[in-house]
Write a protein that holds these residues in place. Sequence first.
Motif, PDB file in Angstrom:
ATOM      1  N   ARG A   2       0.879  -1.164   0.000  1.00 48.47           N
ATOM      2  CA  ARG A   2       0.000   0.000   0.000  1.00 48.47           C
ATOM      3  C   ARG A   2       0.914   1.211   0.000  1.00 48.47           C
ATOM      4  O   ARG A   2       1.730   1.391   0.892  1.00 48.47           O
ATOM      5  N   LEU A   3       0.789   2.020  -1.036  1.00 52.08           N
ATOM      6  CA  LEU A   3       1.658   3.175  -1.223  1.00 52.08           C
ATOM      7  C   LEU A   3       0.835   4.435  -1.372  1.00 52.08           C
ATOM      8  O   LEU A   3      -0.291   4.385  -1.853  1.00 52.08           O
ATOM      9  N   PRO A   4       1.414   5.568  -1.052  1.00 53.71           N
ATOM     10  CA  PRO A   4       0.741   6.823  -1.373  1.00 53.71           C
ATOM     11  C   PRO A   4       0.584   6.916  -2.902  1.00 53.71           C
ATOM     12  O   PRO A   4       1.458   6.451  -3.638  1.00 53.71           O
ATOM     13  N   PRO A   5      -0.510   7.481  -3.387  1.00 57.21           N
ATOM     14  CA  PRO A   5      -0.747   7.543  -4.829  1.00 57.21           C
ATOM     15  C   PRO A   5       0.404   8.158  -5.627  1.00 57.21           C
ATOM     16  O   PRO A   5       0.722   7.686  -6.721  1.00 57.21           O
ATOM     17  N   ASP A   6       1.067   9.172  -5.073  1.00 52.22           N
ATOM     18  CA  ASP A   6       2.163   9.783  -5.820  1.00 52.22           C
ATOM     19  C   ASP A   6       3.368   8.854  -5.943  1.00 52.22           C
ATOM     20  O   ASP A   6       4.045   8.827  -6.969  1.00 52.22           O
ATOM     21  N   VAL A   7       3.622   8.039  -4.940  1.00 47.67           N
ATOM     22  CA  VAL A   7       4.713   7.065  -5.009  1.00 47.67           C
ATOM     23  C   VAL A   7       4.365   5.981  -6.027  1.00 47.67           C
ATOM     24  O   VAL A   7       5.204   5.574  -6.837  1.00 47.67           O
ATOM     25  N   HIS A   8       3.121   5.537  -6.021  1.00 48.67           N
ATOM     26  CA  HIS A   8       2.653   4.536  -6.984  1.00 48.67           C
ATOM     27  C   HIS A   8       2.802   5.076  -8.410  1.00 48.67           C
ATOM     28  O   HIS A   8       3.312   4.384  -9.298  1.00 48.67           O
ATOM     29  N   ALA A   9       2.380   6.313  -8.609  1.00 52.94           N
ATOM     30  CA  ALA A   9       2.468   6.925  -9.941  1.00 52.94           C
ATOM     31  C   ALA A   9       3.921   7.037 -10.395  1.00 52.94           C
ATOM     32  O   ALA A   9       4.250   6.742 -11.548  1.00 52.94           O
ATOM     33  N   HIS A  10       4.803   7.446  -9.485  1.00 51.55           N
ATOM     34  CA  HIS A  10       6.215   7.583  -9.851  1.00 51.55           C
ATOM     35  C   HIS A  10       6.824   6.218 -10.188  1.00 51.55           C
ATOM     36  O   HIS A  10       7.580   6.092 -11.160  1.00 51.55           O
ATOM     37  N   ALA A  11       6.499   5.202  -9.406  1.00 48.95           N
ATOM     38  CA  ALA A  11       7.010   3.855  -9.674  1.00 48.95           C
ATOM     39  C   ALA A  11       6.524   3.354 -11.025  1.00 48.95           C
ATOM     40  O   ALA A  11       7.297   2.784 -11.804  1.00 48.95           O
ATOM     41  N   ALA A  12       5.245   3.582 -11.330  1.00 50.43           N
ATOM     42  CA  ALA A  12       4.700   3.156 -12.624  1.00 50.43           C
ATOM     43  C   ALA A  12       5.404   3.886 -13.766  1.00 50.43           C
ATOM     44  O   ALA A  12       5.726   3.287 -14.803  1.00 50.43           O
ATOM     45  N   MET A  13       5.676   5.178 -13.576  1.00 50.04           N
ATOM     46  CA  MET A  13       6.370   5.952 -14.598  1.00 50.04           C
ATOM     47  C   MET A  13       7.794   5.426 -14.787  1.00 50.04           C
ATOM     48  O   MET A  13       8.259   5.256 -15.918  1.00 50.04           O
ATOM     49  N   MET A  14       8.493   5.135 -13.708  1.00 51.13           N
ATOM     50  CA  MET A  14       9.862   4.617 -13.799  1.00 51.13           C
ATOM     51  C   MET A  14       9.883   3.256 -14.502  1.00 51.13           C
ATOM     52  O   MET A  14      10.778   2.976 -15.300  1.00 51.13           O
ATOM     53  N   ALA A  15       8.898   2.435 -14.217  1.00 57.52           N
ATOM     54  CA  ALA A  15       8.819   1.136 -14.893  1.00 57.52           C
ATOM     55  C   ALA A  15       8.641   1.342 -16.388  1.00 57.52           C
ATOM     56  O   ALA A  15       9.310   0.691 -17.206  1.00 57.52           O
ATOM     57  N   GLU A  16       7.766   2.259 -16.749  1.00 60.69           N
ATOM     58  CA  GLU A  16       7.519   2.539 -18.169  1.00 60.69           C
ATOM     59  C   GLU A  16       8.773   3.094 -18.841  1.00 60.69           C
ATOM     60  O   GLU A  16       9.117   2.703 -19.957  1.00 60.69           O
ATOM     61  N   VAL A  17       9.470   3.995 -18.170  1.00 62.87           N
ATOM     62  CA  VAL A  17      10.710   4.560 -18.713  1.00 62.87           C
ATOM     63  C   VAL A  17      11.718   3.453 -19.015  1.00 62.87           C
ATOM     64  O   VAL A  17      12.432   3.503 -20.020  1.00 62.87           O
ATOM     65  N   HIS A  18      11.754   2.433 -18.172  1.00 66.60           N
ATOM     66  CA  HIS A  18      12.690   1.324 -18.349  1.00 66.60           C
ATOM     67  C   HIS A  18      12.124   0.196 -19.211  1.00 66.60           C
ATOM     68  O   HIS A  18      12.763  -0.850 -19.367  1.00 66.60           O
ATOM     69  N   GLY A  19      10.921   0.406 -19.769  1.00 64.60           N
ATOM     70  CA  GLY A  19      10.325  -0.593 -20.654  1.00 64.60           C
ATOM     71  C   GLY A  19       9.942  -1.882 -19.953  1.00 64.60           C
ATOM     72  O   GLY A  19       9.999  -2.959 -20.535  1.00 64.60           O
ATOM     73  N   LYS A  20       9.529  -1.770 -18.701  1.00 70.51           N
ATOM     74  CA  LYS A  20       9.183  -2.949 -17.912  1.00 70.51           C
ATOM     75  C   LYS A  20       7.800  -2.794 -17.299  1.00 70.51           C
ATOM     76  O   LYS A  20       7.293  -1.684 -17.182  1.00 70.51           O
ATOM     77  N   SER A  21       7.258  -3.925 -16.889  1.00 73.64           N
ATOM     78  CA  SER A  21       6.019  -3.858 -16.118  1.00 73.64           C
ATOM     79  C   SER A  21       6.373  -3.330 -14.732  1.00 73.64           C
ATOM     80  O   SER A  21       7.544  -3.387 -14.303  1.00 73.64           O
ATOM     81  N   LEU A  22       5.387  -2.827 -14.029  1.00 73.70           N
ATOM     82  CA  LEU A  22       5.620  -2.342 -12.672  1.00 73.70           C
ATOM     83  C   LEU A  22       6.166  -3.470 -11.799  1.00 73.70           C
ATOM     84  O   LEU A  22       7.082  -3.271 -10.999  1.00 73.70           O
ATOM     85  N   ASN A  23       5.638  -4.662 -11.966  1.00 73.78           N
ATOM     86  CA  ASN A  23       6.103  -5.809 -11.192  1.00 73.78           C
ATOM     87  C   ASN A  23       7.576  -6.111 -11.482  1.00 73.78           C
ATOM     88  O   ASN A  23       8.365  -6.312 -10.559  1.00 73.78           O
ATOM     89  N   GLN A  24       7.963  -6.145 -12.759  1.00 74.04           N
ATOM     90  CA  GLN A  24       9.364  -6.419 -13.110  1.00 74.04           C
ATOM     91  C   GLN A  24      10.287  -5.346 -12.542  1.00 74.04           C
ATOM     92  O   GLN A  24      11.335  -5.654 -11.975  1.00 74.04           O
ATOM     93  N   TRP A  25       9.896  -4.093 -12.708  1.00 70.41           N
ATOM     94  CA  TRP A  25      10.725  -2.995 -12.235  1.00 70.41           C
ATOM     95  C   TRP A  25      10.876  -3.040 -10.715  1.00 70.41           C
ATOM     96  O   TRP A  25      11.981  -2.932 -10.190  1.00 70.41           O
ATOM     97  N   ALA A  26       9.772  -3.236 -10.002  1.00 65.21           N
ATOM     98  CA  ALA A  26       9.809  -3.278  -8.541  1.00 65.21           C
ATOM     99  C   ALA A  26      10.654  -4.458  -8.052  1.00 65.21           C
ATOM    100  O   ALA A  26      11.431  -4.317  -7.095  1.00 65.21           O
ATOM    101  N   ALA A  27      10.540  -5.605  -8.710  1.00 65.23           N
ATOM    102  CA  ALA A  27      11.336  -6.770  -8.319  1.00 65.23           C
ATOM    103  C   ALA A  27      12.828  -6.466  -8.477  1.00 65.23           C
ATOM    104  O   ALA A  27      13.637  -6.817  -7.613  1.00 65.23           O
TER     105      ALA A  27
END
Length: 108
Positions: A76-101
């Motif tokens: 459970r993350l604050p919405p802004d942290v979730h949004a930033h993580a999703a953006m970083m995953a996209e920047v790296h061409g990965k799913s959010l799960n792959q990037w977070a792992a």
Amino acid sequence: MNIMTYKGYTARIEFDERDNLFVGRVLGVKAIIGFHGETVAELRTDFEAAIDFMIEDCRIRGETPARPYSGKLMLRLPPDVHAHAAMMAEVHGKSLNQWAAEVLESAR
């Protein structure tokens, strides 16, 4: 960090100066599994015996031994942290799960 591993189980090790003893506790399982030894060799032997006992006890009772973790994690993350993580995953061409792992793996 002082840890030991055996059969996929990890334990945190500390030294008790008062008793001049190494003590350990298995992490990530519901049961409290502790062990000790005056030497590292004794500590290792007691750790392995504790894990083997737990596994055998579960077998006798017809239960599956508790595994430390399933590999599934819900955060459970604050919405802004979730949004930033999703953006970083996209920047790296990965799913959010792959990037977070990968990020969590690099923190080991």
